[in-house]
Design an enzyme around this catalytic site. Structure first.
Site, PDB file in Angstrom:
ATOM      1  N   SER A 144      82.159  25.055  68.737  1.00 59.12           N
ATOM      2  CA  SER A 144      82.477  25.247  67.330  1.00 59.12           C
ATOM      3  C   SER A 144      83.209  26.572  67.187  1.00 59.12           C
ATOM      4  O   SER A 144      83.070  27.464  68.028  1.00 59.12           O
ATOM      5  CB  SER A 144      81.196  25.272  66.497  1.00 59.12           C
ATOM      6  OG  SER A 144      81.430  25.714  65.181  1.00 59.12           O
ATOM      7  N   TYR A 157      72.218  28.616  64.942  1.00 59.57           N
ATOM      8  CA  TYR A 157      73.339  27.710  65.215  1.00 59.57           C
ATOM      9  C   TYR A 157      74.481  28.475  65.881  1.00 59.57           C
ATOM     10  O   TYR A 157      75.050  28.011  66.879  1.00 59.57           O
ATOM     11  CB  TYR A 157      73.820  27.069  63.917  1.00 59.57           C
ATOM     12  CG  TYR A 157      75.016  26.163  64.107  1.00 59.57           C
ATOM     13  CD1 TYR A 157      74.878  24.929  64.745  1.00 59.57           C
ATOM     14  CD2 TYR A 157      76.277  26.544  63.676  1.00 59.57           C
ATOM     15  CE1 TYR A 157      75.971  24.102  64.941  1.00 59.57           C
ATOM     16  CE2 TYR A 157      77.381  25.722  63.867  1.00 59.57           C
ATOM     17  CZ  TYR A 157      77.219  24.500  64.495  1.00 59.57           C
ATOM     18  OH  TYR A 157      78.310  23.682  64.685  1.00 59.57           O
TER      19      TYR A 157
END
Length: 262
Positions: A144, A157
């Protein structure tokens, strides 16, 4: 078509029942590959298997597993190594996020995120690497842009995606018989946000810049031919991540209001 390069080749895709994983499976099948797909939802996997068979006339092999559970991962790996020693690709797509402060998050959720986003990805790669090296294979790890630029309300995360980026870069230097590609997208229009941000506030704030999962999946499948090192999208966010690495303090101040929209 990739000049029939993938025809009849087995490629494992995790998190394959929805979003980028599902579209990746479709594009692989379109190229004649045999997707070996893994997800928790048996019904969804069955629907995808039927669609792949009827639409593209290729076999689609399914495995139901919660990859955050070590015992289920080990059972899956035994099956894969015993029944599919001809695997040529591994797409580590499974993962989830949760947008809340570290103090507000439960350890149970944080640990599950770590187990799925990091531990499972490394475990599957490590166990299947000998097969992939023998077959001259390809590993695609879905990270990501959060793995390159930190934001608040996403400490765990962000940490998991930083780990994926670092692991992928190191793995690439460790093996010259396997192509290793990192995929680092910004916000993608998938069901990811249903769990990451149940309020819908962050999703609404980034709706205009959301990426199409179908387009990202198509680019991922093309890397089996192009052997790209990384897919980073959108380009402006990748540029911002490089600026962040050069001047994190300045970027944190400049984009504080945007970061806090989670």
């Amino acid at each position: 078509m990739l000049t029939d390069k993938l025809k009849g080749k087995k490629i494992v895709v995790t998190g394959a029942s929805k979003g980028m994983g599902m579209f990746t499976v479709i594009h692989l099948a379109k190229e004649g590959a045999i997707p070996v797909i893994v997800a928790r939802g048996e019904q969804r996997l069955g629907i995808i298997r039927k669609f792949i068979g009827e639409t593209f006339g290729v076999e689609c092999i399914t495995y139901v597993a919660d990859l955050s559970d070590e015992s289920e991962r080990k059972k899956l790996l035994v099956e894969l190594k015993e029944k599919h020693p001809d695997i040529v690709g591994l797409v580590n797509n499974a993962g989830f996020g949760s947008f809340e402060s570290l103090q507000a998050a439960s350890w149970e959720k944080s640990n599950k995120m770590i187990q799925l986003n990091v531990t499972a990805l490394i475990h599957l790669t490590q166990e299947l690497l000998p097969i992939l090296e023998e077959n001259g294979g390809h590993v695609i790890n879905v990270g990501s842009q959060s793995g390159k630029i930190a934001t608040p309300k996403a400490a765990v995360y962000t940490a998991t995606k930083h780990a994926v980026v670092g692991f992928t870069n190191s793995l690439r230097m460790e093996t010259d018989r396997v192509t290793v590609t990192a995929v680092n997208p910004g916000p993608v229009a998938t069901s990811f946000f249903e769990q990451a941000d149940p309020s819908g506030g962050y999703e609404a704030s980034v709706k205009a810049i959301m990426l199409d999962p179908n387009k990202i999946a198509r680019r991922m499948v093309r890397t089996f031919d192009t052997h790209e090192r990384e897919i980073n999208a959108p380009a402006w966010m990748e540029a911002a991540s490089k600026l962040y690495q050069a001047a994190p303090g300045v970027m944190e101040k400049a984009f504080r209001s945007q970061f806090n929209k989670k």
